[in-house]
Design a protein around this motif. Structure first.
Motif, PDB file in Angstrom:
ATOM      1  N   ALA A  42      -0.227  23.916  -4.649  1.00  0.00           N
ATOM      2  CA  ALA A  42      -0.265  23.715  -3.203  1.00  0.00           C
ATOM      3  C   ALA A  42      -1.024  22.432  -2.944  1.00  0.00           C
ATOM      4  CB  ALA A  42      -0.955  24.896  -2.513  1.00  0.00           C
ATOM      5  N   PRO A  43      -0.366  21.273  -3.022  1.00  0.00           N
ATOM      6  CA  PRO A  43      -1.059  19.991  -2.934  1.00  0.00           C
ATOM      7  C   PRO A  43      -1.436  19.613  -1.508  1.00  0.00           C
ATOM      8  CG  PRO A  43       1.278  19.624  -3.128  1.00  0.00           C
ATOM      9  CD  PRO A  43       1.064  21.108  -3.274  1.00  0.00           C
ATOM     10  N   GLY A  49     -11.762   6.284   1.950  1.00  0.00           N
ATOM     11  CA  GLY A  49     -12.068   4.873   2.033  1.00  0.00           C
ATOM     12  C   GLY A  49     -11.136   4.026   1.195  1.00  0.00           C
ATOM     13  N   GLU A  50     -11.250   2.752   1.377  1.00  0.00           N
ATOM     14  CA  GLU A  50     -10.364   1.800   0.714  1.00  0.00           C
ATOM     15  C   GLU A  50     -10.504   1.851  -0.806  1.00  0.00           C
ATOM     16  OE1 GLU A  50      -9.383  -2.996   0.890  1.00  0.00           O
ATOM     17  OE2 GLU A  50     -10.945  -2.118   2.142  1.00  0.00           O
ATOM     18  N   GLY A  51      -9.382   1.942  -1.500  1.00  0.00           N
ATOM     19  CA  GLY A  51      -9.360   1.904  -2.950  1.00  0.00           C
ATOM     20  C   GLY A  51      -9.520   3.243  -3.632  1.00  0.00           C
ATOM     21  N   ALA A  52      -9.955   4.273  -2.905  1.00  0.00           N
ATOM     22  CA  ALA A  52     -10.139   5.586  -3.509  1.00  0.00           C
ATOM     23  C   ALA A  52      -8.835   6.368  -3.443  1.00  0.00           C
ATOM     24  CB  ALA A  52     -11.242   6.354  -2.790  1.00  0.00           C
ATOM     25  N   SER A  53      -8.466   7.016  -4.536  1.00  0.00           N
ATOM     26  CA  SER A  53      -7.228   7.790  -4.560  1.00  0.00           C
ATOM     27  C   SER A  53      -7.289   8.819  -5.678  1.00  0.00           C
ATOM     28  CB  SER A  53      -6.017   6.874  -4.752  1.00  0.00           C
ATOM     29  OG  SER A  53      -6.072   6.235  -6.010  1.00  0.00           O
ATOM     30  N   CYS A  54      -6.370   9.769  -5.614  1.00  0.00           N
ATOM     31  CA  CYS A  54      -6.206  10.786  -6.647  1.00  0.00           C
ATOM     32  C   CYS A  54      -4.736  10.853  -7.025  1.00  0.00           C
ATOM     33  CB  CYS A  54      -6.672  12.150  -6.137  1.00  0.00           C
ATOM     34  SG  CYS A  54      -8.466  12.319  -5.982  1.00  0.00           S
ATOM     35  N   PRO A  55      -4.426  11.327  -8.229  1.00  0.00           N
ATOM     36  CA  PRO A  55      -3.028  11.486  -8.618  1.00  0.00           C
ATOM     37  C   PRO A  55      -2.289  12.433  -7.672  1.00  0.00           C
ATOM     38  CG  PRO A  55      -4.472  11.666 -10.521  1.00  0.00           C
ATOM     39  CD  PRO A  55      -5.353  11.674  -9.307  1.00  0.00           C
ATOM     40  N   THR A 100      -6.551  29.483  -7.623  1.00  0.00           N
ATOM     41  CA  THR A 100      -7.276  28.996  -8.792  1.00  0.00           C
ATOM     42  C   THR A 100      -7.448  27.491  -8.681  1.00  0.00           C
ATOM     43  OG1 THR A 100      -5.218  28.805 -10.061  1.00  0.00           O
ATOM     44  CG2 THR A 100      -6.484  30.842 -10.301  1.00  0.00           C
ATOM     45  N   ILE A 101      -8.429  26.964  -9.422  1.00  0.00           N
ATOM     46  CA  ILE A 101      -8.740  25.531  -9.417  1.00  0.00           C
ATOM     47  C   ILE A 101      -8.713  25.074 -10.869  1.00  0.00           C
ATOM     48  CG2 ILE A 101     -10.313  23.754  -8.585  1.00  0.00           C
ATOM     49  CD1 ILE A 101      -9.444  25.525  -6.333  1.00  0.00           C
ATOM     50  N   PRO A 102      -7.537  24.836 -11.446  1.00  0.00           N
ATOM     51  CA  PRO A 102      -7.444  24.577 -12.884  1.00  0.00           C
ATOM     52  C   PRO A 102      -7.894  23.191 -13.327  1.00  0.00           C
ATOM     53  CG  PRO A 102      -5.280  24.468 -11.884  1.00  0.00           C
ATOM     54  CD  PRO A 102      -6.207  24.939 -10.808  1.00  0.00           C
ATOM     55  N   THR A 103      -7.880  22.211 -12.431  1.00  0.00           N
ATOM     56  CA  THR A 103      -8.201  20.837 -12.821  1.00  0.00           C
ATOM     57  C   THR A 103      -9.105  20.178 -11.799  1.00  0.00           C
ATOM     58  OG1 THR A 103      -6.053  20.588 -13.911  1.00  0.00           O
ATOM     59  CG2 THR A 103      -7.256  18.570 -13.406  1.00  0.00           C
ATOM     60  N   ILE A 104     -10.218  19.618 -12.274  1.00  0.00           N
ATOM     61  CA  ILE A 104     -11.110  18.818 -11.427  1.00  0.00           C
ATOM     62  C   ILE A 104     -11.587  17.626 -12.245  1.00  0.00           C
ATOM     63  CG2 ILE A 104     -13.212  18.736 -10.053  1.00  0.00           C
ATOM     64  CD1 ILE A 104     -13.118  21.753  -9.809  1.00  0.00           C
ATOM     65  N   GLY A 226     -24.544  11.278   4.560  1.00  0.00           N
ATOM     66  CA  GLY A 226     -24.177   9.869   4.624  1.00  0.00           C
ATOM     67  C   GLY A 226     -24.551   9.052   3.404  1.00  0.00           C
ATOM     68  N   ASN A 227     -25.554   9.502   2.633  1.00  0.00           N
ATOM     69  CA  ASN A 227     -25.962   8.751   1.439  1.00  0.00           C
ATOM     70  C   ASN A 227     -25.333   9.304   0.160  1.00  0.00           C
ATOM     71  OD1 ASN A 227     -27.385  11.130   1.331  1.00  0.00           O
ATOM     72  ND2 ASN A 227     -29.409  10.204   1.114  1.00  0.00           N
ATOM     73  N   ASN A 228     -24.417  10.262   0.290  1.00  0.00           N
ATOM     74  CA  ASN A 228     -23.739  10.805  -0.886  1.00  0.00           C
ATOM     75  C   ASN A 228     -22.694   9.827  -1.397  1.00  0.00           C
ATOM     76  OD1 ASN A 228     -25.253  12.993  -0.164  1.00  0.00           O
ATOM     77  ND2 ASN A 228     -23.549  14.409   0.085  1.00  0.00           N
ATOM     78  N   GLY A 229     -22.419   9.892  -2.696  1.00  0.00           N
ATOM     79  CA  GLY A 229     -21.446   8.981  -3.282  1.00  0.00           C
ATOM     80  C   GLY A 229     -20.435   9.695  -4.159  1.00  0.00           C
ATOM     81  N   GLY A 230     -19.387   8.974  -4.531  1.00  0.00           N
ATOM     82  CA  GLY A 230     -18.379   9.475  -5.450  1.00  0.00           C
ATOM     83  C   GLY A 230     -17.359  10.389  -4.802  1.00  0.00           C
ATOM     84  N   HIS A 231     -16.434  10.887  -5.614  1.00  0.00           N
ATOM     85  CA  HIS A 231     -15.442  11.839  -5.141  1.00  0.00           C
ATOM     86  C   HIS A 231     -14.869  12.618  -6.321  1.00  0.00           C
ATOM     87  CE1 HIS A 231     -12.712   8.518  -6.317  1.00  0.00           C
ATOM     88  NE2 HIS A 231     -11.824   9.480  -6.515  1.00  0.00           N
ATOM     89  N   LEU A 232     -14.258  13.747  -6.020  1.00  0.00           N
ATOM     90  CA  LEU A 232     -13.575  14.562  -7.002  1.00  0.00           C
ATOM     91  C   LEU A 232     -12.081  14.579  -6.691  1.00  0.00           C
ATOM     92  CD1 LEU A 232     -15.905  17.716  -7.038  1.00  0.00           C
ATOM     93  CD2 LEU A 232     -16.033  15.729  -8.561  1.00  0.00           C
ATOM     94  N   CYS A 233     -11.274  14.771  -7.733  1.00  0.00           N
ATOM     95  CA  CYS A 233      -9.851  15.011  -7.573  1.00  0.00           C
ATOM     96  C   CYS A 233      -9.592  16.451  -8.020  1.00  0.00           C
ATOM     97  CB  CYS A 233      -9.027  14.032  -8.416  1.00  0.00           C
ATOM     98  SG  CYS A 233      -9.147  12.306  -7.870  1.00  0.00           S
ATOM     99  N   VAL A 234      -9.109  17.277  -7.117  1.00  0.00           N
ATOM    100  CA  VAL A 234      -9.078  18.718  -7.324  1.00  0.00           C
ATOM    101  C   VAL A 234      -7.646  19.250  -7.221  1.00  0.00           C
ATOM    102  CG1 VAL A 234      -9.976  20.948  -6.530  1.00  0.00           C
ATOM    103  CG2 VAL A 234     -11.391  18.881  -6.310  1.00  0.00           C
ATOM    104  N   GLN A 235      -7.245  20.029  -8.215  1.00  0.00           N
ATOM    105  CA  GLN A 235      -5.944  20.695  -8.181  1.00  0.00           C
ATOM    106  C   GLN A 235      -6.151  22.126  -7.697  1.00  0.00           C
ATOM    107  OE1 GLN A 235      -4.091  21.503 -11.973  1.00  0.00           O
ATOM    108  NE2 GLN A 235      -2.038  21.424 -11.098  1.00  0.00           N
TER     109      GLN A 235
END
Length: 240
Positions: A42-43, A49-55, A100-104, A226-235
């Motif tokens: 279920a995608p 933000g600019e440049g950030a993406s996930c498959p 379920t969350i099989p991939t992160i 606001g000072n948090n960074g990074g991101h996850l890609c979650v299936q």
């Protein structure tokens, strides 16, 4: 300190017991030792933000994704600094009963300029004790912080009163969790875990529970995104 009692029944069901702290009791939800059936993807597309993406097929969850903004058009920050971003959601196919969350993949940080990055399982350093806000419950985990969390909602806006908070202190290694609508739950790295979809739920939101109070991360009212960074890609996968 709160004690958690695992109540064993024929179906091997454990119940999260009440725990005081942070102005909200932490209780509710049930855990069972069962395995999910085969699921369908279920995608949901999301940006950070600019440049950030996930498959394709993976949802992007910014480190600033505020779980307390689930079902709303704004990200609240009653604890101060910034409410960050409204969390992404995944629509559940009709009849879904298990998620379920099989991939992160990816890493996040609670203070990208000063603190290191960690994976979805959390930093293992903080002591999380965050109060509820609106119809979204807070969460407790006195041995961990900055871990991926989720919350199920119906098509309606969150209730005006939140469910009881869940306490995951020494309780992260569950197999199956059955949270209520509006009840924030621990996902972590997602490995070996399944989540029962509560009645009426049509979507699941993904984000983080963050706060800062009296020199301590993850304490008090939601805020300081606001000072948090990074991101996850979650299936996210859902099954009937």
């Amino acid at each position: 300190m709160c004690q958690i009692t695992l109540v064993m029944a024929i179906a091997a069901t454990g119940v999260l017991t009440a725990c005081s702290g942070g102005g909200n009791k932490a209780e509710g939800g049930s855990m069972t030792q069962t395995s999910p059936s085969a699921a369908t993807t279920a995608p949901h597309a999301s940006t950070e933000g600019e440049g950030a993406s996930c498959p394709a097929g993976l949802t992007m969850v910014s480190g600033q994704a505020n779980i307390f903004g689930a079902g709303s058009d704004f990200a609240p920050g009653p604890g101060g600094e910034s409410g960050g971003l409204v969390p992404p959601s995944v629509e559940l196919p009709e009849g879904s009963s298990v998620v379920t969350i099989p991939t992160i993949t990816g890493k996040v940080s609670p203070m990208s300029a000063l603190v290191g990055y960690n994976g979805a399982g959390g930093d293992g350093k903080g002591a999380t004790d965050i109060t509820s806000y609106g119809g979204i419950s807070g969460i407790v985990d006195r041995r961990n912080g900055m871990f991926l969390v989720g919350v199920f909602l119906t098509n309606e806006a969150p209730s005006t009163s939140a469910p009881k908070r869940l306490d995951f202190t020494k309780r992260e290694r569950f197999r199956t969790l059955a949270p209520d609508v509006g009840q924030t739950f621990f996902i972590g790295d997602g490995r070996g875990r399944s989540f029962r979809v509560p009645g009426g739920a049509t979507r699941v939101f993904l984000g983080f529970a963050d706060a800062y109070s009296d020199g301590h991360f993850y304490q008090g009212h939601p805020g300081y995104y606001g000072n948090n960074g990074g991101h996850l890609c979650v299936q996210v996968k859902a099954a009937n």
